[in-house]
Design a protein around this motif. Structure first.
Motif, PDB file in Angstrom:
ATOM      1  N   GLN A 245       0.835  -1.209   0.000  1.00 25.97           N
ATOM      2  CA  GLN A 245       0.000   0.000   0.000  1.00 25.97           C
ATOM      3  C   GLN A 245       0.868   1.257   0.000  1.00 25.97           C
ATOM      4  O   GLN A 245       0.546   2.233  -0.655  1.00 25.97           O
ATOM      5  CB  GLN A 245      -0.955  -0.001   1.204  1.00 25.97           C
ATOM      6  CG  GLN A 245      -1.846   1.239   1.218  1.00 25.97           C
ATOM      7  CD  GLN A 245      -3.083   1.124   2.080  1.00 25.97           C
ATOM      8  OE1 GLN A 245      -3.283   0.150   2.804  1.00 25.97           O
ATOM      9  NE2 GLN A 245      -3.947   2.114   2.014  1.00 25.97           N
ATOM     10  N   SER A 246       1.972   1.222   0.748  1.00 25.72           N
ATOM     11  CA  SER A 246       2.940   2.329   0.707  1.00 25.72           C
ATOM     12  C   SER A 246       4.319   1.723   0.488  1.00 25.72           C
ATOM     13  O   SER A 246       4.697   0.795   1.193  1.00 25.72           O
ATOM     14  CB  SER A 246       2.959   3.093   2.034  1.00 25.72           C
ATOM     15  OG  SER A 246       1.702   3.666   2.283  1.00 25.72           O
TER      16      SER A 246
ATOM     17  N   PHE B  98      -9.326  -0.887  -2.798  1.00 26.83           N
ATOM     18  CA  PHE B  98      -8.234  -1.332  -1.939  1.00 26.83           C
ATOM     19  C   PHE B  98      -8.300  -2.831  -1.673  1.00 26.83           C
ATOM     20  O   PHE B  98      -7.262  -3.485  -1.543  1.00 26.83           O
ATOM     21  CB  PHE B  98      -8.235  -0.551  -0.611  1.00 26.83           C
ATOM     22  CG  PHE B  98      -7.735   0.866  -0.737  1.00 26.83           C
ATOM     23  CD1 PHE B  98      -7.327   1.377  -1.959  1.00 26.83           C
ATOM     24  CD2 PHE B  98      -7.663   1.695   0.366  1.00 26.83           C
ATOM     25  CE1 PHE B  98      -6.868   2.679  -2.080  1.00 26.83           C
ATOM     26  CE2 PHE B  98      -7.198   3.007   0.261  1.00 26.83           C
ATOM     27  CZ  PHE B  98      -6.806   3.500  -0.968  1.00 26.83           C
TER      28      PHE B  98
ATOM     29  N   GLN C 235       4.208  10.317  -4.132  1.00 26.54           N
ATOM     30  CA  GLN C 235       4.283  11.422  -3.180  1.00 26.54           C
ATOM     31  C   GLN C 235       5.718  11.580  -2.687  1.00 26.54           C
ATOM     32  O   GLN C 235       6.409  10.590  -2.497  1.00 26.54           O
ATOM     33  CB  GLN C 235       3.432  11.095  -1.949  1.00 26.54           C
ATOM     34  CG  GLN C 235       1.951  11.137  -2.181  1.00 26.54           C
ATOM     35  CD  GLN C 235       1.377  12.512  -1.918  1.00 26.54           C
ATOM     36  OE1 GLN C 235       1.776  13.193  -0.972  1.00 26.54           O
ATOM     37  NE2 GLN C 235       0.459  12.941  -2.765  1.00 26.54           N
TER      38      GLN C 235
ATOM     39  N   GLU D 219       7.728  12.817   0.607  1.00 31.19           N
ATOM     40  CA  GLU D 219       7.521  13.184   2.003  1.00 31.19           C
ATOM     41  C   GLU D 219       8.859  13.529   2.643  1.00 31.19           C
ATOM     42  O   GLU D 219       9.806  12.737   2.559  1.00 31.19           O
ATOM     43  CB  GLU D 219       6.839  12.033   2.769  1.00 31.19           C
ATOM     44  CG  GLU D 219       5.364  11.930   2.442  1.00 31.19           C
ATOM     45  CD  GLU D 219       4.591  11.022   3.383  1.00 31.19           C
ATOM     46  OE1 GLU D 219       5.170  10.516   4.369  1.00 31.19           O
ATOM     47  OE2 GLU D 219       3.396  10.825   3.120  1.00 31.19           O
TER      48      GLU D 219
ATOM     49  N   MET E 296       7.637   8.122  -2.617  1.00 37.55           N
ATOM     50  CA  MET E 296       6.957   6.845  -2.379  1.00 37.55           C
ATOM     51  C   MET E 296       5.725   6.652  -3.251  1.00 37.55           C
ATOM     52  O   MET E 296       5.140   7.599  -3.761  1.00 37.55           O
ATOM     53  CB  MET E 296       6.582   6.719  -0.908  1.00 37.55           C
ATOM     54  CG  MET E 296       5.543   7.706  -0.451  1.00 37.55           C
ATOM     55  SD  MET E 296       5.503   7.912   1.341  1.00 37.55           S
ATOM     56  CE  MET E 296       5.446   6.249   1.897  1.00 37.55           C
TER      57      MET E 296
ATOM     58  N   ASN F 290       1.906   5.122  -3.226  1.00 39.26           N
ATOM     59  CA  ASN F 290       0.810   4.763  -2.328  1.00 39.26           C
ATOM     60  C   ASN F 290      -0.386   4.344  -3.184  1.00 39.26           C
ATOM     61  O   ASN F 290      -0.656   4.971  -4.207  1.00 39.26           O
ATOM     62  CB  ASN F 290       0.361   5.965  -1.489  1.00 39.26           C
ATOM     63  CG  ASN F 290       1.426   6.414  -0.519  1.00 39.26           C
ATOM     64  OD1 ASN F 290       1.863   5.659   0.336  1.00 39.26           O
ATOM     65  ND2 ASN F 290       1.864   7.654  -0.662  1.00 39.26           N
TER      66      ASN F 290
ATOM     67  N   LEU G 117      -9.782  13.271  -5.659  1.00 33.54           N
ATOM     68  CA  LEU G 117      -8.406  13.716  -5.846  1.00 33.54           C
ATOM     69  C   LEU G 117      -7.675  12.942  -6.950  1.00 33.54           C
ATOM     70  O   LEU G 117      -6.699  13.420  -7.513  1.00 33.54           O
ATOM     71  CB  LEU G 117      -7.663  13.514  -4.513  1.00 33.54           C
ATOM     72  CG  LEU G 117      -6.544  14.469  -4.160  1.00 33.54           C
ATOM     73  CD1 LEU G 117      -7.014  15.901  -4.193  1.00 33.54           C
ATOM     74  CD2 LEU G 117      -5.989  14.130  -2.770  1.00 33.54           C
TER      75      LEU G 117
ATOM     76  N   ILE H  20      -6.944   1.183   6.533  1.00 36.04           N
ATOM     77  CA  ILE H  20      -6.355   1.215   5.188  1.00 36.04           C
ATOM     78  C   ILE H  20      -6.610   2.562   4.498  1.00 36.04           C
ATOM     79  O   ILE H  20      -6.396   2.709   3.306  1.00 36.04           O
ATOM     80  CB  ILE H  20      -6.889   0.061   4.303  1.00 36.04           C
ATOM     81  CG1 ILE H  20      -8.417   0.054   4.272  1.00 36.04           C
ATOM     82  CG2 ILE H  20      -6.348  -1.286   4.765  1.00 36.04           C
ATOM     83  CD1 ILE H  20      -9.018  -0.879   3.222  1.00 36.04           C
TER      84      ILE H  20
ATOM     85  N   CYS I 109      -9.333   4.040   3.580  1.00 34.62           N
ATOM     86  CA  CYS I 109     -10.308   4.037   2.490  1.00 34.62           C
ATOM     87  C   CYS I 109     -11.287   5.185   2.652  1.00 34.62           C
ATOM     88  O   CYS I 109     -12.004   5.530   1.730  1.00 34.62           O
ATOM     89  CB  CYS I 109     -11.065   2.710   2.453  1.00 34.62           C
ATOM     90  SG  CYS I 109     -12.134   2.447   3.874  1.00 34.62           S
TER      91      CYS I 109
ATOM     92  N   ASP J  81      -7.485  15.733   2.067  1.00 36.76           N
ATOM     93  CA  ASP J  81      -7.373  15.795   0.613  1.00 36.76           C
ATOM     94  C   ASP J  81      -6.803  17.122   0.113  1.00 36.76           C
ATOM     95  O   ASP J  81      -6.625  17.315  -1.089  1.00 36.76           O
ATOM     96  CB  ASP J  81      -8.753  15.575  -0.035  1.00 36.76           C
ATOM     97  CG  ASP J  81      -9.245  14.151   0.144  1.00 36.76           C
ATOM     98  OD1 ASP J  81      -8.407  13.254   0.329  1.00 36.76           O
ATOM     99  OD2 ASP J  81     -10.469  13.927   0.103  1.00 36.76           O
TER     100      ASP J  81
ATOM    101  N   GLN K 224      -0.442  20.532   1.825  1.00 36.69           N
ATOM    102  CA  GLN K 224      -0.873  19.178   2.172  1.00 36.69           C
ATOM    103  C   GLN K 224      -0.633  18.979   3.670  1.00 36.69           C
ATOM    104  O   GLN K 224       0.501  18.958   4.115  1.00 36.69           O
ATOM    105  CB  GLN K 224      -0.083  18.172   1.349  1.00 36.69           C
ATOM    106  CG  GLN K 224      -0.546  16.742   1.618  1.00 36.69           C
ATOM    107  CD  GLN K 224       0.066  15.755   0.654  1.00 36.69           C
ATOM    108  OE1 GLN K 224       0.100  15.988  -0.543  1.00 36.69           O
ATOM    109  NE2 GLN K 224       0.551  14.658   1.174  1.00 36.69           N
TER     110      GLN K 224
ATOM    111  N   LYS L 196       0.121  10.691   2.806  1.00 38.18           N
ATOM    112  CA  LYS L 196      -0.814   9.781   2.147  1.00 38.18           C
ATOM    113  C   LYS L 196      -0.550   8.314   2.452  1.00 38.18           C
ATOM    114  O   LYS L 196      -1.260   7.448   1.959  1.00 38.18           O
ATOM    115  CB  LYS L 196      -0.695   9.950   0.623  1.00 38.18           C
ATOM    116  CG  LYS L 196      -0.993  11.331   0.134  1.00 38.18           C
ATOM    117  CD  LYS L 196      -2.482  11.540   0.134  1.00 38.18           C
ATOM    118  CE  LYS L 196      -2.822  12.911  -0.414  1.00 38.18           C
ATOM    119  NZ  LYS L 196      -4.235  13.214  -0.211  1.00 38.18           N
ATOM    120  N   SER L 197       0.534   8.046   3.167  1.00 41.52           N
ATOM    121  CA  SER L 197       0.895   6.643   3.343  1.00 41.52           C
ATOM    122  C   SER L 197       0.095   6.043   4.501  1.00 41.52           C
ATOM    123  O   SER L 197      -0.765   6.692   5.068  1.00 41.52           O
ATOM    124  CB  SER L 197       2.392   6.529   3.626  1.00 41.52           C
ATOM    125  OG  SER L 197       2.653   6.961   4.943  1.00 41.52           O
ATOM    126  N   ILE L 198       0.400   4.793   4.836  1.00 42.68           N
ATOM    127  CA  ILE L 198      -0.287   4.200   5.975  1.00 42.68           C
ATOM    128  C   ILE L 198       0.591   4.293   7.223  1.00 42.68           C
ATOM    129  O   ILE L 198       0.552   3.458   8.103  1.00 42.68           O
ATOM    130  CB  ILE L 198      -0.726   2.742   5.698  1.00 42.68           C
ATOM    131  CG1 ILE L 198       0.402   1.957   5.038  1.00 42.68           C
ATOM    132  CG2 ILE L 198      -1.969   2.701   4.853  1.00 42.68           C
ATOM    133  CD1 ILE L 198       0.150   0.470   4.989  1.00 42.68           C
TER     134      ILE L 198
END
Lengths: 352, 315
Positions: free
Chosen positions: A65-66, A251, A262, A264, A273, A275, A283, B206, B208, B226, B231, B235-237
């Motif tokens: 996911q990332s 997902f 992105q 960071e 990274m 994502n 978006l 996650i 979502c 968003d 920002q 955006k990561s987890i």
């Protein structure tokens, strides 16, 4: 075809799992808190093979996911300031246990996107190539499983290196690729059995499971429809009404491959990274100008289903971009059901 | 529940035939057990698509946001409180809304039922004094309270607070309910324990955003997560980003949340994030005696100033 047998009672299975972790990072379905089942690194745990479909598909093992791709520093006193450097990546071989045939097939769909003649995603490809897929055939479909009608099936071998078939007290394992052969060696699972008899037993299990399917997806007419006919169909307003535009379906989907890039920073250190992204999010398509070509939810819902059931089909001529795992059907918070939408699309006739 | 469905259809048909509304928002029967789909009908001949049972838990007020049509909407107690919120926050006009009120004895929680069935796949659930669960493993009866959704167990506004039509007699409201047992437990924890608690609570997120998107309060044109210029949140987890999202979202709901439970209901990863909004609900209740969505005339405490507002926080 080589077929190997592992008796479950003798500890041979657990022993093998332990052995092969000398050479692989092994993943398998495990129960977590709150009854969420996902693929996790096994360590000394035994995969829970009663779990039919995990909440998240195992796509994250190859496509996290990332995922950090590159690193950089903004510190101007350093020589390598503003230079992108490759991030360290764990390149150890991975083995995925108990992956279901639908999920395994999904990697081949994703491969069409990540590994093409013109473009190659090195992160996805290196991860995919380092992974051995030890699949588990499904003896019993869930009521939301429609892999068979999606073009795959409960014993489908595409995308797998090994196919384990569960006979309760023992497994019969079809060795499908050299990668699979290698894993069996590492785990010291070497009890080769008479393949004619074993294949016949496996076939009868397969037929018995296929007879138990209770649901399907209608796709037979999709190819012959024009894109605009479906795009302009009137049912999208009604079918998209309930949608929350959350990212759950995308997902949990094994075949959804979209991601966002992105940067960071933390102080002067930064990472670039990948994502997971979702076409359900506004978006996703927002332009730098502020214009959004898919500014409302009806457009976004239509995009998701048109992509899976029409654009992909037309572009690759390899069926729909769906393996029928049923996750989106089960986990959609408001019951948007791809089977219902596909039926609408498949049966739609535009008035002239 | 058949009676409710029948009555909803009758009312919807009448309103559409008389031209009083342009559309009716309710539910249609789901394609799976234990879930129904938010749905609208615009023609009187389609009212039989409408359906009701104890799995109509998603808050329909969410579907009213910024709509300009004249709309009849099916609403439980919690939904009606969010309609009140929407009216006082100018998200809909009161004179354009017809509320079809549904007195509610609590929605059933699909995960609780799945657990009660031992994880075996559910084929059918029949609600009653006892709940009958038919699964692949067989038939089982359980007490209704054991499979009622968490927020419904402590609900004190089961009847719609505003309505133009009612589909049944009002039900008895629950009294002497301790709404904040779980929050008090967390309040009593040390900082470190709280940190660990929230780490575990949110570990499966996650991002979502189903919780946010199912929430009738979350209608910002662009949510802070968003925003891209600047920002605010990554955006990561990464856990800081996940916590920032959940905590800040909860703060944005302070004095507005009706504890309808939609956020938890829709979470695909079974995260119990209601403790966050409930803490703020409790603070609003303790400090201002405020319960959201009960009054069309009184302004919420966080958008007004009163000289006697608590100010102990000023040191």
């Amino acid at each position: 075809m080589k077929v190997i047998r592992i008796d479950r009672g003798e500890g041979k299975f657990r022993e093998g799992l332990k052995l092969l972790q000398n050479s692989y990072v092994a993943f398998g379905p495990l129960k977590e808190d709150r009854e969420v089942y996902n693929f996790k690194i096994l360590g000394d745990k035994t995969p829970d093979l009663n779990i039919q479909n995990t909440y998240l598909s195992p796509k994250g093992i190859v496509f996290p996911q990332s995922e950090v791709m590159l690193k950089y520093t903004l510190d101007e006193t350093k020589e390598d300031c503003n230079l992108m450097k490759e991030a360290e990546k764990d390149k150890k071989p991975k083995a995925v246990f108990g992956i279901r045939p639908c999920d395994a097939a999904s990697f081949l769909i994703a491969k069409r996107n990540f590994d093409t003649a013109d473009y190659k995603d090195p992160y996805w490809i290196s991860s995919y190539e380092a992974t051995t897929f030890a699949g588990l055939a499904c003896n019993e479909p869930c009521s939301t499983c429609f892999c068979k009608s999606a073009g795959y099936g409960p014993f489908n071998e595409e995308g797998l290196d090994l196919l384990f078939v569960d006979f309760n007290s023992y497994f019969l394992i079809k060795v499908l690729t050299p990668k699979g052969e290698e894993l069996m060696k590492k785990a010291n699972w070497q009890n080769v059995v008479d393949s004619d008899k074993a294949l016949a037993d496996i076939l009868s299990k397969k037929t018995s499971c296929e007879d138990k399917f209770t649901t399907s997806i209608a796709t037979s007419n999709l190819k012959s429809k024009t894109i605009l006919e479906l795009y302009n169909a009137p049912f999208w307003e009604e079918e998209s009404f309930a949608c929350l535009n959350c990212g759950t379906c995308t997902f949990v989907c094994p075949t959804c491959w979209c991601f966002d890039i992105q940067d960071e920073n933390c102080g002067c250190d930064g990472v670039r990274m990948k994502n997971w992204d979702s076409c359900m999010f506004p978006l996703f398509t927002l332009h730098g100008t502020g214009h959004n070509p898919r500014g409302n939810k009806q457009q976004r819902v239509r995009q998701r289903f048109m992509h899976k059931l029409k654009y992909y089909l037309d572009k690759y001529d390899k069926g729909i971009q769906c393996v029928g795992c049923g996750r989106c059907v089960r986990l959609c918070p408001v019951n948007i059901d791809i089977r219902r939408i596909s039926e609408k699309m498949n049966g739609y006739k535009a008035c002239n | 529940m058949l009676e409710y469905t029948k009555k909803i259809r009758e009312i919807a048909e009448r309103l559409l035939k008389e031209g009083k509304v342009d559309m009716v928002i309710g539910f249609r029967k789901g394609t799976l057990p234990m879930i129904n789909e938010p749905h609208f009908v615009k023609r009187a001949e389609d009212v039989n698509e409408l359906y009701w049972d104890t799995f109509c838990a998603v808050n329909l007020a969410n579907y009213l946001t910024d709509r300009k049509e004249r709309i009849a909407i099916v609403a439980k107690g919690c939904d009606s409180r969010n309609i009140v919120n929407h009216i006082i926050e100018n998200k809909v006009k009161k004179d354009k809304i017809v509320v079809i009120g549904v007195p509610c004895k609590g929605m059933l929680g699909r995960r609780k039922i799945a657990l009660a069935a031992g994880g075996s796949e559910i084929l059918e659930v029949i609600d009653g004094a006892k709940v009958t669960i038919k699964s692949k493993a067989g038939v089982k009866e359980v007490d209704r309270k054991d499979v009622t959704q968490d927020n419904c167990i402590i609900c004190t506004h089961r009847n719609p607070v505003i309505y133009d039509e009612l589909v049944a007699e009002k039900v008895e409201e629950q009294k002497n309910v301790d709404r904040y047992e779980d929050v008090k437990k967390i309040e009593a924890m040390s900082v470190q324990e709280k940190n660990e608690y929230f780490d575990t609570l949110l570990s499966t997120c996650i991002r979502c955003y189903a919780c946010r998107n199912a929430c009738p309060l979350c209608y910002c044109p662009t949510c802070f997560v968003d925003e891209s210029k600047p920002q605010w949140v990554g955006k990561s987890i990464e856990e800081t980003d996940i916590k920032t999202f959940h905590f800040l979202r909860a703060y944005h709901c302070a004095g507005r949340c009706t504890d309808c439970g939609s956020c938890e209901r829709v979470c695909p990863m079974n995260i119990k994030m209601r403790v966050l909004t409930k803490k703020l609900e409790k603070d609003c209740f303790d400090q201002f005696g405020w319960e959201a969505g009960l009054s069309l005339t009184e302004r919420p405490p966080l958008d007004t100033y009163k000289p006697n507002d608590p100010q102990d926080f000023i040191k």
